[in-house]
Design a protein around this motif. Structure first.
Motif, PDB file in Angstrom:
ATOM      1  N   PRO A  85      36.205  40.488  40.085  1.00 42.21           N
ATOM      2  CA  PRO A  85      36.392  39.089  39.678  1.00 42.21           C
ATOM      3  C   PRO A  85      37.841  38.766  39.323  1.00 42.21           C
ATOM      4  O   PRO A  85      38.638  39.658  39.038  1.00 42.21           O
ATOM      5  CB  PRO A  85      35.509  38.967  38.425  1.00 42.21           C
ATOM      6  CG  PRO A  85      35.167  40.335  37.987  1.00 42.21           C
ATOM      7  CD  PRO A  85      35.410  41.270  39.127  1.00 42.21           C
ATOM      8  N   GLY A  86      38.163  37.471  39.374  1.00 43.85           N
ATOM      9  CA  GLY A  86      39.469  37.001  38.914  1.00 43.85           C
ATOM     10  C   GLY A  86      40.562  37.133  39.946  1.00 43.85           C
ATOM     11  O   GLY A  86      41.726  36.843  39.648  1.00 43.85           O
ATOM     12  N   SER A  87      40.222  37.563  41.147  1.00 46.66           N
ATOM     13  CA  SER A  87      41.259  37.643  42.180  1.00 46.66           C
ATOM     14  C   SER A  87      40.627  37.396  43.550  1.00 46.66           C
ATOM     15  O   SER A  87      39.412  37.427  43.707  1.00 46.66           O
ATOM     16  CB  SER A  87      41.957  38.998  42.135  1.00 46.66           C
ATOM     17  OG  SER A  87      41.039  40.022  42.354  1.00 46.66           O
ATOM     18  N   VAL A  88      41.504  37.148  44.512  1.00 45.36           N
ATOM     19  CA  VAL A  88      41.049  36.944  45.894  1.00 45.36           C
ATOM     20  C   VAL A  88      41.182  38.274  46.624  1.00 45.36           C
ATOM     21  O   VAL A  88      42.260  38.857  46.663  1.00 45.36           O
ATOM     22  CB  VAL A  88      41.909  35.885  46.620  1.00 45.36           C
ATOM     23  CG1 VAL A  88      41.454  35.725  48.072  1.00 45.36           C
ATOM     24  CG2 VAL A  88      41.871  34.549  45.891  1.00 45.36           C
ATOM     25  N   ALA A  95      41.251  31.912  40.142  1.00 52.04           N
ATOM     26  CA  ALA A  95      41.932  31.698  38.857  1.00 52.04           C
ATOM     27  C   ALA A  95      40.915  31.336  37.766  1.00 52.04           C
ATOM     28  O   ALA A  95      41.146  31.597  36.581  1.00 52.04           O
ATOM     29  CB  ALA A  95      42.981  30.597  38.993  1.00 52.04           C
ATOM     30  N   GLU A  96      39.785  30.773  38.171  1.00 50.87           N
ATOM     31  CA  GLU A  96      38.717  30.467  37.198  1.00 50.87           C
ATOM     32  C   GLU A  96      37.943  31.715  36.806  1.00 50.87           C
ATOM     33  O   GLU A  96      36.989  31.647  36.037  1.00 50.87           O
ATOM     34  CB  GLU A  96      37.730  29.452  37.812  1.00 50.87           C
ATOM     35  CG  GLU A  96      38.294  28.046  37.928  1.00 50.87           C
ATOM     36  CD  GLU A  96      37.438  27.137  38.806  1.00 50.87           C
ATOM     37  OE1 GLU A  96      37.901  26.023  39.103  1.00 50.87           O
ATOM     38  OE2 GLU A  96      36.324  27.546  39.204  1.00 50.87           O
ATOM     39  N   ALA A 114      48.246  37.273  53.557  1.00 48.64           N
ATOM     40  CA  ALA A 114      49.437  37.420  52.714  1.00 48.64           C
ATOM     41  C   ALA A 114      49.616  36.192  51.823  1.00 48.64           C
ATOM     42  O   ALA A 114      50.160  36.286  50.726  1.00 48.64           O
ATOM     43  CB  ALA A 114      50.670  37.630  53.581  1.00 48.64           C
ATOM     44  N   LEU A 115      49.134  35.043  52.289  1.00 50.14           N
ATOM     45  CA  LEU A 115      49.296  33.813  51.516  1.00 50.14           C
ATOM     46  C   LEU A 115      48.221  33.625  50.453  1.00 50.14           C
ATOM     47  O   LEU A 115      48.443  32.930  49.471  1.00 50.14           O
ATOM     48  CB  LEU A 115      49.263  32.595  52.459  1.00 50.14           C
ATOM     49  CG  LEU A 115      50.494  32.419  53.328  1.00 50.14           C
ATOM     50  CD1 LEU A 115      50.259  31.352  54.373  1.00 50.14           C
ATOM     51  CD2 LEU A 115      51.698  32.041  52.456  1.00 50.14           C
ATOM     52  N   THR A 116      47.044  34.201  50.680  1.00 50.71           N
ATOM     53  CA  THR A 116      45.945  33.899  49.744  1.00 50.71           C
ATOM     54  C   THR A 116      45.439  35.084  48.931  1.00 50.71           C
ATOM     55  O   THR A 116      44.969  34.894  47.818  1.00 50.71           O
ATOM     56  CB  THR A 116      44.719  33.310  50.496  1.00 50.71           C
ATOM     57  OG1 THR A 116      44.594  33.968  51.739  1.00 50.71           O
ATOM     58  CG2 THR A 116      44.827  31.839  50.700  1.00 50.71           C
ATOM     59  N   ALA A 117      45.511  36.286  49.491  1.00 50.78           N
ATOM     60  CA  ALA A 117      44.811  37.393  48.836  1.00 50.78           C
ATOM     61  C   ALA A 117      45.689  38.162  47.851  1.00 50.78           C
ATOM     62  O   ALA A 117      46.887  38.316  48.046  1.00 50.78           O
ATOM     63  CB  ALA A 117      44.269  38.344  49.894  1.00 50.78           C
ATOM     64  N   ASP A 118      45.049  38.653  46.781  1.00 48.48           N
ATOM     65  CA  ASP A 118      45.726  39.528  45.820  1.00 48.48           C
ATOM     66  C   ASP A 118      45.465  40.980  46.187  1.00 48.48           C
ATOM     67  O   ASP A 118      46.245  41.865  45.892  1.00 48.48           O
ATOM     68  CB  ASP A 118      45.159  39.322  44.407  1.00 48.48           C
ATOM     69  CG  ASP A 118      45.166  37.876  44.012  1.00 48.48           C
ATOM     70  OD1 ASP A 118      46.252  37.321  43.832  1.00 48.48           O
ATOM     71  OD2 ASP A 118      44.065  37.280  43.912  1.00 48.48           O
ATOM     72  N   MET A 149      47.797  43.617  47.435  1.00 43.54           N
ATOM     73  CA  MET A 149      48.608  42.922  48.443  1.00 43.54           C
ATOM     74  C   MET A 149      50.096  43.174  48.205  1.00 43.54           C
ATOM     75  O   MET A 149      50.856  43.409  49.142  1.00 43.54           O
ATOM     76  CB  MET A 149      48.286  41.422  48.405  1.00 43.54           C
ATOM     77  CG  MET A 149      49.043  40.622  49.421  1.00 43.54           C
ATOM     78  SD  MET A 149      48.759  41.170  51.106  1.00 43.54           S
ATOM     79  CE  MET A 149      47.269  40.325  51.460  1.00 43.54           C
ATOM     80  N   ALA A 150      50.517  43.123  46.919  1.00 42.02           N
ATOM     81  CA  ALA A 150      51.944  43.307  46.617  1.00 42.02           C
ATOM     82  C   ALA A 150      52.404  44.684  47.100  1.00 42.02           C
ATOM     83  O   ALA A 150      53.470  44.824  47.700  1.00 42.02           O
ATOM     84  CB  ALA A 150      52.185  43.150  45.123  1.00 42.02           C
TER      85      ALA A 150
END
Ligand SMILES: Nc1ncnc2c1ncn2[C@@H]1O[C@H](COP(=O)(O)OP(=O)(O)OP(=O)(O)O)[C@@H](O)[C@H]1O
Length: 312
Positions: free
Chosen positions: A26-29, A175-176, A191-195, A211-212
């Motif tokens: 939870p809390g991330s894509v 983020a919710e 790369a634009l949406t996922a953590d 992702m980072a």
């Protein structure tokens, strides 16, 4: 949270999903990235109880979909091609879904507002564009206010405005504090949406990484150098503290230098009286990194060296 444990799906002698283990938090894509036919949709269908594992299991908040007491309140999904009766309005479609799941009419109005379908909600959905259809699918997924959401290739076929809207929505849902699992065959989209990134190829998990981290490892720039004095140049570069490796298997004059700028390398070569034949800054693209990772697991390779026959 979604948890897969030895999850396997066979269709006849074809193994679409091959004993995979993963956790979507939870809390991330979490991006689910893989080439066509990798097993993304099959996995998502199993999460939603639309397909049954041949072996292993997949659970949402610790339970298989069929054992969830109120599934719409726990997990929502936008899977491919929604089956909605074209003669029915978006409002009536959602109301019917809501009523059969004990959800209030007020929530129907809320989700219609949330996805921006207010103006057309009473019209027959048969005339909906692809983008409006996607919004309706998302409204249905959000109806029960679930903590876990799945999106299978949500930006496919959308215009730039629709794509931007979906990206923002997905990020906001995470983020919710929700668990958000999104599939794509495009690295650039992920790369634009996922953590977090789960890479799948031929039914197997090839990478499970932040992702980072993936970006840091795979998009670092390096400098390609060719010199008739490659050996002494390599010694000088290494002596200056930079990482040097062969730049090519079959060109002994080529070097790959990491950590130095083109100017630093040129200056150092000049100071040692060594000639340079090439000095190129190379930015590895994430798409290339993904293609390298999945190169052996692409089902159908296009033969780009073959001319296309006339008349095709
Ligand atoms: N119902 C089915 N019967 C037989 N084979 C299937 C079935 N569904 C999927 N497959 C096969 O399983 C493999 C995985 O398919 P899946 O649709 O899950 O891949 P995907 O990663 O979602 O690909 P795409 O991006 O093309 O949708 C493919 O080889 C596909 O042909």
């Amino acid at each position: 949270m979604i948890t897969a444990d030895g999850l396997t799906k066979r269709y006849g002698d074809k193994t679409a999903v091959d004993a995979i283990d993963f956790t979507v938090r939870p809390g991330s894509v979490t991006g689910f990235l893989g080439p066509n036919g990798a097993g993304k949709s099959t996995t998502m269908r199993m999460v939603m109880g639309l397909d049954h594992p041949s072996r292993g299991s997949v659970t949402v908040n610790g339970r298989a979909y069929r054992d969830l007491p109120a599934p719409l309140h726990e997990v929502g999904a936008l899977l491919e091609a929604k089956a909605i009766h074209g003669g029915r309005s978006a409002y009536n479609h959602l109301l019917w879904l809501a009523k059969s799941n004990g959800i209030s009419r007020k929530r129907v109005d809320e989700v219609i507002g949330l996805v921006g379908l207010g103006e057309v909600a009473r019209k027959r959905s048969g005339g909906f564009s692809l983008g409006m259809g996607q919004r309706l699918g998302i409204a249905a997924a959000l109806l029960g206010d679930p903590g876990v959401l799945l999106f299978d290739e949500p930006v496919n076929g959308l215009d730039p405005e629709g794509i931007r809207w979906i990206r923002t929505l997905i990020r906001n849902l995470a983020a919710e504090g929700r668990t958000v699992f999104v599939s794509s065959h495009l690295m650039s989209e992920m790369a634009l949406t996922a953590d977090h990134l789960l890479v799948i190829g031929r039914g197997r998990i090839l990478a499970d990484t932040g992702m980072a981290d993936f970006i840091a490892r795979n998009s670092a720039a390096y400098v390609r150098v060719r010199s008739p004095h490659a050996a002494p140049l390599a010694t000088a570069l290494t002596g200056a503290g930079w990482a040097v490796s062969p730049g090519s298997d079959d060109d002994r004059t080529a070097l790959r230098v990491e950590g130095a700028t083109a100017k630093q390398i040129g200056d150092l070569a000049g100071a040692h009286g060594l000639y340079l034949h090439e000095l190129t800054v190379v930015n590895a693209s994430l798409e290339e990194a993904f293609m390298r990772l999945t190169a052996d697991s692409v089902e159908y390779h296009a033969r780009i060296d073959q001319p296309i026959p006339a008349g095709v």
